[in-house]
Write a protein that holds these residues in place. Sequence first.
Motif, PDB file in Angstrom:
ATOM      1  N   ARG A 167      23.524  38.708 -24.993  1.00  0.00           N
ATOM      2  CA  ARG A 167      23.614  39.978 -24.269  1.00  0.00           C
ATOM      3  C   ARG A 167      22.949  39.749 -22.921  1.00  0.00           C
ATOM      4  O   ARG A 167      21.730  39.541 -22.844  1.00  0.00           O
ATOM      5  N   ILE A 168      23.767  39.759 -21.865  1.00  0.00           N
ATOM      6  CA  ILE A 168      23.302  39.375 -20.531  1.00  0.00           C
ATOM      7  C   ILE A 168      23.428  40.560 -19.592  1.00  0.00           C
ATOM      8  O   ILE A 168      24.515  41.143 -19.455  1.00  0.00           O
ATOM      9  N   LEU A 169      22.341  40.921 -18.915  1.00  0.00           N
ATOM     10  CA  LEU A 169      22.383  41.945 -17.885  1.00  0.00           C
ATOM     11  C   LEU A 169      22.687  41.265 -16.558  1.00  0.00           C
ATOM     12  O   LEU A 169      21.898  40.448 -16.079  1.00  0.00           O
ATOM     13  N   LEU A 170      23.841  41.583 -15.994  1.00  0.00           N
ATOM     14  CA  LEU A 170      24.281  40.986 -14.738  1.00  0.00           C
ATOM     15  C   LEU A 170      23.835  41.885 -13.590  1.00  0.00           C
ATOM     16  O   LEU A 170      24.409  42.946 -13.348  1.00  0.00           O
ATOM     17  N   ASP A 171      22.759  41.494 -12.925  1.00  0.00           N
ATOM     18  CA  ASP A 171      22.122  42.274 -11.859  1.00  0.00           C
ATOM     19  C   ASP A 171      21.560  43.591 -12.412  1.00  0.00           C
ATOM     20  O   ASP A 171      21.855  43.992 -13.547  1.00  0.00           O
ATOM     21  N   THR A 172      20.724  44.241 -11.595  1.00  0.00           N
ATOM     22  CA  THR A 172      19.994  45.413 -12.083  1.00  0.00           C
ATOM     23  C   THR A 172      20.117  46.613 -11.143  1.00  0.00           C
ATOM     24  O   THR A 172      19.338  47.562 -11.253  1.00  0.00           O
ATOM     25  N   GLY A 173      21.084  46.583 -10.230  1.00  0.00           N
ATOM     26  CA  GLY A 173      21.213  47.682  -9.292  1.00  0.00           C
ATOM     27  C   GLY A 173      20.015  47.784  -8.369  1.00  0.00           C
ATOM     28  O   GLY A 173      19.173  46.875  -8.294  1.00  0.00           O
ATOM     29  N   ALA A 174      19.904  48.907  -7.664  1.00  0.00           N
ATOM     30  CA  ALA A 174      18.855  49.083  -6.668  1.00  0.00           C
ATOM     31  C   ALA A 174      17.621  49.787  -7.220  1.00  0.00           C
ATOM     32  O   ALA A 174      16.554  49.741  -6.600  1.00  0.00           O
ATOM     33  N   SER A 175      17.762  50.445  -8.377  1.00  0.00           N
ATOM     34  CA  SER A 175      16.677  51.290  -8.884  1.00  0.00           C
ATOM     35  C   SER A 175      16.772  51.332 -10.407  1.00  0.00           C
ATOM     36  O   SER A 175      17.333  50.427 -11.032  1.00  0.00           O
ATOM     37  N   ASP A 176      16.247  52.424 -11.007  1.00  0.00           N
ATOM     38  CA  ASP A 176      16.337  52.580 -12.456  1.00  0.00           C
ATOM     39  C   ASP A 176      17.569  53.389 -12.875  1.00  0.00           C
ATOM     40  O   ASP A 176      17.663  53.814 -14.018  1.00  0.00           O
TER      41      ASP A 176
ATOM     42  N   GLY B 118      16.279  46.891  -9.424  1.00  0.00           N
ATOM     43  CA  GLY B 118      15.968  47.514 -10.708  1.00  0.00           C
ATOM     44  C   GLY B 118      15.241  46.616 -11.682  1.00  0.00           C
ATOM     45  O   GLY B 118      14.857  47.068 -12.772  1.00  0.00           O
ATOM     46  N   LEU B 119      15.010  45.352 -11.298  1.00  0.00           N
ATOM     47  CA  LEU B 119      14.422  44.399 -12.245  1.00  0.00           C
ATOM     48  C   LEU B 119      13.039  44.830 -12.717  1.00  0.00           C
ATOM     49  O   LEU B 119      12.712  44.721 -13.897  1.00  0.00           O
ATOM     50  N   ARG B 120      12.229  45.346 -11.814  1.00  0.00           N
ATOM     51  CA  ARG B 120      10.868  45.726 -12.210  1.00  0.00           C
ATOM     52  C   ARG B 120      10.878  46.870 -13.221  1.00  0.00           C
ATOM     53  O   ARG B 120       9.996  46.965 -14.075  1.00  0.00           O
ATOM     54  N   TYR B 121      11.893  47.733 -13.152  1.00  0.00           N
ATOM     55  CA  TYR B 121      12.013  48.803 -14.140  1.00  0.00           C
ATOM     56  C   TYR B 121      12.518  48.257 -15.475  1.00  0.00           C
ATOM     57  O   TYR B 121      12.065  48.684 -16.538  1.00  0.00           O
ATOM     58  N   PHE B 122      13.436  47.303 -15.402  1.00  0.00           N
ATOM     59  CA  PHE B 122      13.948  46.689 -16.624  1.00  0.00           C
ATOM     60  C   PHE B 122      12.833  46.016 -17.412  1.00  0.00           C
ATOM     61  O   PHE B 122      12.775  46.119 -18.645  1.00  0.00           O
ATOM     62  N   MET B 123      11.943  45.323 -16.719  1.00  0.00           N
ATOM     63  CA  MET B 123      10.906  44.565 -17.404  1.00  0.00           C
ATOM     64  C   MET B 123       9.882  45.459 -18.086  1.00  0.00           C
ATOM     65  O   MET B 123       9.086  44.996 -18.899  1.00  0.00           O
ATOM     66  N   GLU B 124       9.934  46.753 -17.781  1.00  0.00           N
ATOM     67  CA  GLU B 124       9.084  47.711 -18.487  1.00  0.00           C
ATOM     68  C   GLU B 124       9.701  48.150 -19.810  1.00  0.00           C
ATOM     69  O   GLU B 124       8.989  48.560 -20.730  1.00  0.00           O
ATOM     70  N   VAL B 125      11.032  48.082 -19.916  1.00  0.00           N
ATOM     71  CA  VAL B 125      11.708  48.515 -21.145  1.00  0.00           C
ATOM     72  C   VAL B 125      12.140  47.337 -22.010  1.00  0.00           C
ATOM     73  O   VAL B 125      12.530  47.526 -23.166  1.00  0.00           O
TER      74      VAL B 125
END
Length: 276
Positions: A34-43, A74-81
């Motif tokens: 399961r691969i997240l391809l990019d994280t957009g600009a925000s959450d 959005g990576l910094r928000y992803f790493m919180e979840v």
Amino acid sequence: MHMKWTVLSDNRAKDPTFETEHGLSILLETERHRILLDTGASDVFIRNAKRMGVDLGTVDYVFISHGHSDHAGGLRYFMEVNKRAKVIVSPNAVNGKFYSMRNAPHGITTVWPEGIGERFIFVDHTCEVADGIHAMAHIPKNHPTPKGNRHLFVKDEEGNYIPDDFRHEQALYTDGLLFTGCAHSGLENILSACPWPVATVVGGFHLLDANESRNELAGLAQRLTDNYPQTVFHTSHCTGDIAYAIMKKAMADQLHAFRCGSVCEIGEAKGATLVE
């Protein structure tokens, strides 16, 4: 090989229940990962994932295509979840200072998560990062690159603005699918650099309206159909509406548009089914 991809962040939405932004994030599910391809600009991608019942906590890998904030913001928000997924990225993306001169000069450098360390896989050459996941780095520029690149710059060590050569950009390949991010390196360059058979291309093409001429876009579309007749292309984000319409006329069922909320399933028996 069965796979499914779901659009979580994009400039456009399939209906008003989804949030939009100038960004791109897609969840790719294969039989292995399961691969997240990019994280957009925000959450935004996190909220859209919740709307769709998508559990981002089960993501194994995050692939960051390049250092611009609309793809990595959005990576910094992803790493919180998600506390375990590995992040595949170019060291040039993390270390670079990026700017756009379009409309008015402004910074587009990503705010990276604090404590970058063991969760990051830094890739500076084309390689297999994990079982069946290939990162393509330093793509040769043997074909035209998007004209919109002329607005994009980096700062050198002396603080001077110099044109971005996109050494920080990568593409991802797995199981017949090629993810282009923004394709700043040029869609034809990315395809010609890919040594594996490509059934599906997904991503932005950086063909902004009012940059390439109608003839240039029609020519690109014709070359894609001639050189890659078995490949199906899916695009949005940085592909303009007019550019898409011109290419769609030439490419017909080889080209499709996606939106926030779009889901595409690909299977050996039924081919690709896009729910737009």
